[in-house]
Write an enzyme that holds these catalytic residues in place. Structure first.
Site, PDB file in Angstrom:
ATOM      1  N   LYS A 233       1.972  -2.021  21.570  1.00  0.00           N
ATOM      2  CA  LYS A 233       3.279  -1.990  22.252  1.00  0.00           C
ATOM      3  C   LYS A 233       3.219  -1.345  23.633  1.00  0.00           C
ATOM      4  CE  LYS A 233       6.257  -2.904  18.405  1.00  0.00           C
ATOM      5  NZ  LYS A 233       7.274  -2.489  17.448  1.00  0.00           N
ATOM      6  N   ARG A 267       2.481  -2.202  10.419  1.00  0.00           N
ATOM      7  CA  ARG A 267       2.527  -3.600  10.884  1.00  0.00           C
ATOM      8  C   ARG A 267       1.601  -3.705  12.094  1.00  0.00           C
ATOM      9  NH1 ARG A 267       5.033  -6.687  14.623  1.00  0.00           N
ATOM     10  NH2 ARG A 267       5.773  -8.738  13.967  1.00  0.00           N
TER      11      ARG A 267
END
Ligand code: HH2
Length: 289
Positions: A233, A267
């Site tokens: 991210k 995840r």
């Protein structure tokens, strides 16, 4: 939106009921990401063809994925919405091909009409980045046996990164998640089917993301297992200065920080490396006993 809150807290037993599966959460589990999209932030377009997506999913399973998360609409900041028929056309062949893969199949969608169809097609979990914030989304999962991942997001992907502001990010995320969990419970979704996710990067500044990871338990309703997604991210890019394809070490560091603070499902895009990191972490933790 009414939000009954009297039914929290929940259960001590770390097992997630997940459609056809019961997933023991006695140790962190790896959820491998399969993006059936043209525009995902790190791998958009790579797995859009069903055959390449299926091959990618099988590779993730070989590498150690214990769940798969199939997403057919990008949720990156500013991503345009994808029509339900397009999402379903991308998801159906992959769900069909992976039906006997032996792990729970999660579908990452915000659309109740997509939820209903994929549940009929065998999905074991619905991962709603909008946190089941509509009655229609709650209705769609209510009658099923699927697990529900309730993720916190401020607003929606089109606008969420436009100057997000919280007075107290930990409390606001926790209270919002608690209210959504209670709404699901109120509609008959058993506690053993629910996981929560603070939604790293979804309507949060870098400081918000760091606070959520550093003090994860304070950002979550008590007694509900946590799923955390931080893989590749932009917060990692902001800290390291690295582009998206050079964020694996940073992803592993953030993933382990989340696990050390109680995350029970991670995840991730890079399953093999995550598995190695978790095996080492687990060996060290095991030696503490
Ligand atoms: N992050 C993304 C998508 N879905 N779901 C949950 N529960 N938690 C997350 O942190 C999360 C999520 C973003 O990652 P990715 O799917 O790779 O990107 P995109 O949304 O651009 O497809």
């Amino acid at each position: 939106m009414t939000t009954p809150s009297s039914t929290i807290p929940l259960r001590p037993v770390p097992t997630l009921r997940c459609g056809r599966f019961e997933l023991a959460l006695d140790r962190p589990r790896i959820m491998g990401v399969v993006n059936l999209t043209a525009d995902s932030f790190s791998d958009g377009g790579r797995w859009l063809e069903p055959s390449t997506a299926i091959a990618h999913a099988l590779r993730l399973l070989k590498e150690g994925a214990e769940l798969l998360d199939l997403g057919a609409e990008s949720t990156r900041p500013g991503a345009p919405p994808v029509p339900a028929e397009v999402e379903l056309a991308r998801l159906r062949p992959v769900l069909r091909a992976l039906a006997d893969a032996g792990v729970p199949l999660s579908v990452d969608t915000r659309k109740p009409e997509v939820m209903r169809v994929v549940l009929d097609a065998g999905a074991d979990m619905i991962n709603d980045v909008a946190g089941f914030r509509t009655e229609a989304a709650i209705d769609a999962v209510g009658a099923s046996s699927a697990a529900c991942c309730v993720m916190h997001m401020l607003g929606d992907p089109l606008t969420m990164q436009q100057a997000p502001v919280y007075r107290d990010v930990l409390r606001e995320v926790r209270d919002w998640l608690a209210a959504r969990v209670a709404a699901l419970q109120h509609a008959g979704v058993e506690s053993a089917r629910i996981v929560v996710d603070p939604g790293i990067g979804f309507g949060k500044t870098l400081e918000d993301n760091l606070a959520l990871l550093a003090r994860l338990p304070e950002a979550l309703p008590p007694g509900v297992p946590a799923l955390v997604g931080v893989s590749r991210k932009s917060m990692l890019g902001a800290i390291t200065g690295r582009p998206v394809d050079e964020r694996l070490p940073a992803s592993l560091a953030a993933m382990l920080a989340a696990v050390a603070r109680g995350a029970r499902i991670v995840r991730v895009h890079d399953v093999a490396a995550t598995r190695d990191a978790l095996v080492v972490w687990g060996a060290i933790e095991g030696a503490r006993a």
